[in-house]
Write an enzyme that holds these catalytic residues in place. Structure first.
Site: not given
Ligand code: NVA
Ligand code: CP
Length: 307
Positions: A102, A129, A132, A223, A263, A291
């Site tokens: 990540r 992502h 997801q 989101d 998500c 997930r």
């Molecule tokens: N768009 C959000 C998704 C979190 C799972 C982010 O990147 O923070």
């Molecule tokens: N949806 C998602 O990826 O959640 P986290 O940021 O908790 O991993």
């Protein structure tokens, strides 16, 4: 050997193959006949951003498959002090069987993957992502929403929106994305998705008025307006996204039996109202559970491809 960096690299058949495998593994787990497909394998999980679902689903998923997982926070490993991606990738490839990352830039992830000799999985970047979306599509299947569905994504043109674009473009469904001006999806990703849509038959449309986008939709999703790394823009974004909260009035414009996906994490009374999030059309916890099963499907699929 394959990586899982974006759905752009995957065919429709491969995406559906991963989903089938994830359902098979889910069924085995639920019927108390789990199989340890990844015996003695080790997954490294590099996190440069926070996570609840991604971390726990990959970690638990790997244990349930017979392997083990290492949580590598970038604050604790040398990557955070400037060791290059390409060196980290080559070192970890000598010790691990698979790596999930990540991180911020998709290019950084791709650089890592280009130097890795084990499969690399995107656990979220600023651009995409993809893991997801495997869980999201599984949830749509379970709730009977995959026959010519209309999906409405209301909100920021971010990594989740881009992943919906790729999924729609590959699988060929109708996707409507409503974002405020200046928060639309990345033009290059849109162009790519539109080119793919010509062959898959996907109908992809963009709106600035969320009410038009959600009309008769089968699935409404959104989101956060403030993704990780955008915290300083919060005040401006909250102002700019006025009118984009998915609330009961917006849900009422969709089909009666439409479902609501998110998500997570969700920010109540910003991108979604408490009433919708906790309401009968919301299937967010089925989605979150998926997930776990999705990650297992992805890891086992990648493992099978290298044999
Ligand atoms: N768009 C959000 C998704 C979190 C799972 C982010 O990147 O923070
Ligand atoms: N949806 C998602 O990826 O959640 P986290 O940021 O908790 O991993």
């Amino acid at each position: 050997m394959r990586h899982f960096l974006t759905l752009k690299d995957y065919t429709k058949e491969e995406i559906l193959e991963i989903i089938d495998l994830a359902f098979k593994i889910k069924k085995e787990l639920k019927s108390d006949t789990p199989k340890t497909y990844l015996n003695n394998q080790t997954l490294g999980m590099i996190f440069e951003k926070s996570s609840t679902r991604t971390r726990v689903s990959f970690e638990v998923g790997m244990y349930q498959l017979g392997g083990s997982a290492l949580f590598l926070s970038s604050n604790d490993i040398q990557l955070g002090r400037g060791e290059p991606m390409k060196d980290t990738a080559r070192v970890l490839s000598r010790m691990l069987d698979m790596v999930m990352i990540r991180t911020f830039s998709q290019e950084g992830l791709e650089e890592f993957a280009a130097h890795a000799t084990v499969p690399v999985i995107n656990g979220l970047t600023d651009a995409y992502h993809p893991v997801q979306l495997i869980a999201d599509y599984m949830t749509m299947i379970e709730h009977g929403k995959t026959k010519d569905p209309i999906i409405a994504y209301v909100g920021d043109g971010n990594n989740i929106a881009h992943s919906w674009l790729m999924l729609a473009a590959k699988l060929g469904f109708e996707l409507r994305i409503a974002s405020p001006r200046d928060y639309e999806c990345d033009g290059r990703i849109i162009d790519h998705a539109m080119r793919l849509a010509e062959t898959s038959g996907a109908h992809i449309r963009f709106y600035h008025d969320p009410k038009l986008a959600v009309k008769d939709a089968d699935v409404i999703t959104t989101d956060t307006w403030i993704s990780m790394g955008q915290e300083e823009e919060k005040a401006k974004r909250v102002k700019d996204f006025k009118g984009f909260m998915v609330d009961s009035a917006m849900m009422a414009l969709a089909k009666k039996d439409a479902i609501f996906l998110h998500c997570l994490p969700a920010y109540r009374e910003y991108e979604v109202s408490e009433e919708v999030l906790e309401g009968p059309q919301s299937v967010i916890f089925d989605e979150a559970e998926n997930r776990l099963h999705a990650q297992k499907g992805i890891m086992v699929w990648l493992d099978q491809k290298r044999k």
